[in-house]
Design a protein around this motif. Structure first.
Motif, short mmCIF file in Angstrom:
data_model
loop_
_atom_site.label_atom_id
_atom_site.label_comp_id
_atom_site.label_asym_id
_atom_site.label_seq_id
_atom_site.Cartn_x
_atom_site.Cartn_y
_atom_site.Cartn_z
N ASP A 60 5.99 1.47 -0.14
CA ASP A 60 4.64 1.69 0.37
C ASP A 60 4.66 2.94 1.25
O ASP A 60 5.51 3.07 2.13
N HIS A 92 2.15 5.30 3.69
CA HIS A 92 0.87 5.45 4.38
C HIS A 92 0.62 6.93 4.63
O HIS A 92 1.51 7.66 5.10
N HIS A 93 -0.58 7.37 4.32
CA HIS A 93 -0.89 8.80 4.42
C HIS A 93 -2.32 8.98 4.91
O HIS A 93 -3.23 8.29 4.45
N GLN A 132 -4.66 2.16 -2.11
CA GLN A 132 -5.63 1.44 -1.28
C GLN A 132 -6.12 2.39 -0.19
O GLN A 132 -5.34 3.17 0.35
N ARG A 133 -7.41 2.29 0.12
CA ARG A 133 -8.00 3.22 1.06
C ARG A 133 -8.80 2.49 2.12
O ARG A 133 -9.51 1.53 1.84
N GLN A 185 -7.45 6.73 5.76
CA GLN A 185 -6.10 6.20 5.68
C GLN A 185 -5.84 5.65 4.28
O GLN A 185 -6.59 4.80 3.79
N THR A 211 -2.92 4.01 1.46
CA THR A 211 -1.62 3.38 1.23
C THR A 211 -1.30 3.47 -0.25
O THR A 211 -2.08 3.00 -1.09
N SER A 223 1.41 2.59 -3.25
CA SER A 223 2.49 1.64 -3.55
C SER A 223 3.00 1.88 -4.96
O SER A 223 2.22 2.15 -5.88
N ARG A 247 1.00 11.27 -3.84
CA ARG A 247 0.58 11.84 -2.55
C ARG A 247 0.38 13.34 -2.67
O ARG A 247 -0.59 13.89 -2.14
#
Length: 303
Positions: free
Chosen positions: A2, A4-5, A38-39, A43, A45, A47, A57
């Motif tokens: 996972d 996070h960005h 997922q948003r 933010q 995520t 996976s 990304r």
């Protein structure tokens, strides 16, 4: 893994361009790289496998950097073409084949109630079931409820043999066929066992409130005005409804107005309700089907 960005500087215009209509751009990246995105606001995520996550990304960051920033009130919007919706089903090639079908898909994904009205073979029912399966797969709905009026050509449920499921099954066979095609036989059976799928005649909807469900009313041209109002008012929190029908195939007794025809007139300007009207140009069955529809339409138009 996972990952996070957060995209910076945060800009709603850029985020809108990044995600696309109904998150269509994100779904394209998911499908291409085999990741899940997922948003929440700015933010994100991501996976999936490490290499795929980093590639996703990078692709998203490049698109965000290329997007036009917000310039203030009155600024021009991007002229980038709107991507067609991408659905998560077993059918990877599923997409609208005509402009009306693409519009229908967008409406079902964005409107709380959508009407699909038109002749046989235009994909009204199949695409509605596809959106329902997509909602279930993405946890946008907790269950799918399929219903239709079970009175046709004078036949009533009480006179048919068997229990409720056996009485209703022949009427709902097109919905079953679509489910099997989009989910597979085993998954459909397991979904029924878990209560994620429910099929019932329209009369059994009375008095219920359907929360967090994707509800499809098929063959709606055979509802009365009272039945249509009853069905539309069953809608609960977090639910979405799709109503399909062909006004050229009304089986109601003579003198009984169709609830679908009435709803198309009464609700045409209600916010949150969308309509797609299909024509013979949208028929995706054998080419002869479109010509048959056109011939009947022409005969009906003649005095």
């Amino acid at each position: 893994m996972d990952l996070h960005h957060a995209f910076e500087p945060e800009d709603n215009r850029r985020l809108s361009d990044l995600c696309g209509p109904l998150d269509a751009h994100l779904r394209e990246v998911e499908a291409a790289l085999g990741v899940k995105i997922q948003r929440r606001g700015a933010q994100f995520t991501l996976s999936g496998p490490r290499a795929a996550v980093h590639a996703a990304r990078e692709a998203l960051q490049q698109r965000y950097d290329r997007a036009h920033p917000t310039l203030g009130p009155g600024s021009q919007t991007s002229a980038e073409p709107v991507a067609a919706p991408v659905l998560h089903t077993r059918r990877a090639d599923l997409a609208g084949r005509t402009p009306n079908q693409t519009q229908y898909l967008r409406q079902m994904l964005s409107s709380d109630i959508t009407f699909g009205i038109g002749p046989a073979g235009t994909g009204k029912t199949f695409l509605a079931v596809a959106c329902a399966v997509d909602a279930l797969e993405r946890q946008g709905a907790q269950r799918i409820v399929l219903t239709r009026p079970a009175v046709e050509a004078g036949e009533r449920l009480g006179f048919l043999p068997g229990d409720l499921a056996q009485k209703v099954d022949p009427y709902l066979r097109p919905l079953y066929d679509a489910l099997y095609d989009l989910m597979g036989f085993d998954r459909v059976n397991k979904a029924f066992e878990r209560g994620q799928l429910e099929i019932a005649p329209l009369a059994f909807m009375r008095g219920r409130t359907l929360n967090h469900a994707f509800v499809i009313l098929d063959e709606a041209q055979n509802t009365t005005k009272e039945q249509m109002k009853m069905f539309l008012t069953r809608m609960g929190f977090g639910s979405r409804c799709v109503v399909t029908g062909d006004v050229s195939q009304i089986d109601l007794p003579a003198g009984v107005p169709s609830g679908l025809v009435d709803a198309a007139h009464v609700l045409r300007k209600v916010p949150g309700i969308a309509f797609t009207h299909f024509t013979s140009a949208d028929v995706v069955r054998h080419p002869l089907v479109a010509r048959i529809v056109e011939a009947y339409d022409a005969a009906k138009a003649r005095p």
